[in-house]
Write an enzyme that holds these catalytic residues in place. Structure first.
Site, short mmCIF file in Angstrom:
data_model
loop_
_atom_site.label_atom_id
_atom_site.label_comp_id
_atom_site.label_asym_id
_atom_site.label_seq_id
_atom_site.Cartn_x
_atom_site.Cartn_y
_atom_site.Cartn_z
N HIS A 122 0.85 -1.20 0.00
CA HIS A 122 0.00 0.00 0.00
C HIS A 122 0.88 1.24 0.00
CE1 HIS A 122 0.05 1.62 4.22
NE2 HIS A 122 0.25 0.36 4.59
N ASP A 134 5.61 2.82 7.16
CA ASP A 134 4.24 2.38 6.89
C ASP A 134 3.57 3.31 5.87
OD1 ASP A 134 1.80 1.11 7.04
OD2 ASP A 134 1.27 1.97 8.99
N GLU A 168 -5.43 1.93 2.07
CA GLU A 168 -5.27 0.77 2.94
C GLU A 168 -5.54 1.16 4.39
OE1 GLU A 168 -2.95 -1.97 5.66
OE2 GLU A 168 -2.87 0.21 5.40
N ASP A 197 4.32 -4.85 3.77
CA ASP A 197 3.79 -3.72 4.53
C ASP A 197 4.63 -3.58 5.80
OD1 ASP A 197 2.29 -1.79 5.74
OD2 ASP A 197 0.40 -2.88 5.67
N HIS A 283 2.41 5.13 12.84
CA HIS A 283 1.27 6.03 12.68
C HIS A 283 1.48 7.39 13.36
CE1 HIS A 283 -2.13 3.06 11.35
NE2 HIS A 283 -1.06 3.04 10.56
#
Length: 435
Positions: A122, A134, A168, A197, A283
């Site tokens: 992704h 990520d 994603e 990923d 994140h």
């Protein structure tokens, strides 16, 4: 990687340093016994892709999230690289959360269309950061593996396909859309889908998906050859794009280096690092190029190539003629001085041929403002493009240059100047072919 899906039971424009790159001339259910050896994937190339993606994020609000301009710029960046390398690319659009999303599909010519081996990652980030681990890490490694396929002129038994998925982080939206658009007859042609990923976590582990046995064993065998132990991946099990394929019966596999889960003391003994999160920047805004672990990224990039070569079972043939290429990105100043991308030609006797081929790929918002010349080693100038072809985007072109009066060996330069304001762009690649 998105972690909101219930888990099954556990068992551009960056200014790149000018670098020269010269080049001369079975089913996933049963790994081939004598597969062609895969090339080493240059870590520097993978990291350059990450640097470019980081620059895209920086120029677009700090992220590359679905529905944001940074994501579309990321798609355009990857597509330009693949177009220049000879892939057939398709951009697939979908809608999610009121915004347009994009998948990028790239097919390598040849191979059995009834046996499709696909690798994907992704490309979107969360809105809180640039998303370099990520999932810039997986996206960059898959991109460089695809470019390695092109450089090797790989002729696999199976048909090779690569994919970069959108949205994603919103729940595997892009990959689900892709799979749902496939007729049942097309799904049945897949021999495997490989997913990547988060493969450069700063405090990495080495995890292998425990799905299709042959794909899993291919990755385990590779790491066993390095003397690096692996574990079964459980933290993100079913939470990345491979789940979209697995849910319709396509064999899947992949690699992972860990997210927010804490590395155990036993894993520290096994892999090094600290008893903290595999990726403390998961994140968050610190998920930048500085948080990538180079060793993990390098090992996993090579493991991807090994799997592609092994599971597709192909051969290579040298390109026709002698080829020299520079694939480093060179930024073109807006309405500024000319810049050059240099290709060093060596080992070619005599003069250049009258049929010297020059393949140019320039990513630019308005090709009609460009002046493009080929400068021979002695300084002779051959004009390739002079403020013509008023297209609003890229210049991808093959030229034939009668340079028979030029000595072949030496530094050949593609010289590009942007002659008007309010434009952006960069030289993506230049290739010289001596028949």
């Amino acid at each position: 990687m998105k972690f909101s899906v219930p888990r099954r039971a556990a068992a551009l424009s960056a200014v790149a340093a000018l670098a020269l790159a010269g080049f001369t001339g079975a089913s996933a259910n049963a790994a081939p016994s004598a597969a062609l050896a895969a090339p080493d994937i240059p870590l520097a190339n993978v990291k350059q892709h990450l640097t470019d993606l980081q620059s895209i994020a920086t120029a677009n609000g700090g992220n590359r999230a679905h529905g944001r301009p940074g994501y579309k710029a990321s798609i355009d960046f990857v597509k330009a690289k693949l177009d220049a390398a000879g892939f057939t690319t398709t951009v697939q659009q979908f809608t999610s959360s009121g915004a347009t999303g994009y998948n990028l599909i790239a097919d390598w010519p040849g191979g059995d269309p009834n046996q499709v081996l696909m690798a994907g990652a992704h490309l979107d980030s969360v809105s809180s950061g640039a998303g370099m681990n990520d999932n810039g890490s997986g996206s960059a490694a898959v991109l460089e593996t695809a470019l390695a396929v092109s450089r090797a002129n790989l002729q696999p038994t199976k048909h090779l396909r690569f994919g970069w998925w959108g949205a994603e982080e919103l729940g595997l939206v892009g990959s689900k859309y892709y799979v749902n658009q496939l007729p049942t007859t097309e799904r049945s042609k897949f021999s495997g889908y490989l997913n990547f990923d988060m493969i450069g976590s700063p405090n990495p582990g080495y995890f292998v998906y425990d799905d299709d046995p042959a794909i899993e064993q291919t990755f385990k065998d590779y790491y066993a050859g390095l003397g690096v132990p692996t574990e079964i991946e459980t933290e993100g099990d079913g939470r990345s794009d491979h789940a979209s394929f697995k849910n319709v019966g396509i064999p899947v596999g992949g690699l992972f280096t860990g997210a927010s889960r804490v590395k155990s003391s036993a894993q520290v003994q096994k892999w090094g690092g600290t008893a903290t999160a595999f990726d403390r920047c998961y994140h968050s805004s610190c998920d930048t190029t500085s948080s990538i672990n180079d060793t993990a990224l390098d090992r996993n990039s090579d493991a991807i190539a090994n799997a592609i070569w092994t599971l597709s079972a192909g051969t290579t043939t040298p390109p026709t003629g002698t080829v020299f290429e520079n694939t480093a990105d060179v930024s073109i100043p807006d309405n500024g001085a000319a810049v050059t991308s240099t290709v060093n030609v060596t080992g070619v006797t005599g003069n250049a041929p009258a049929t010297l081929k020059v393949d140019v790929n320039i990513v630019h918002t308005y090709r009609g403002d460009l002046v493009v010349d080929l400068v021979a080693p002695d300084g002779s100038v051959y004009n390739l493009h002079n403020r013509s072809g008023g297209s609003a985007d890229n210049l991808v072109q093959t030229y034939t240059v009668n340079a028979s009066s030029e000595v072949a060996n030496g530094a050949w330069k593609l010289r590009v100047q942007d002659t008007a304001a309010i434009d952006t762009g960069y030289i993506n690649s230049v290739k010289l072919t001596f028949p």
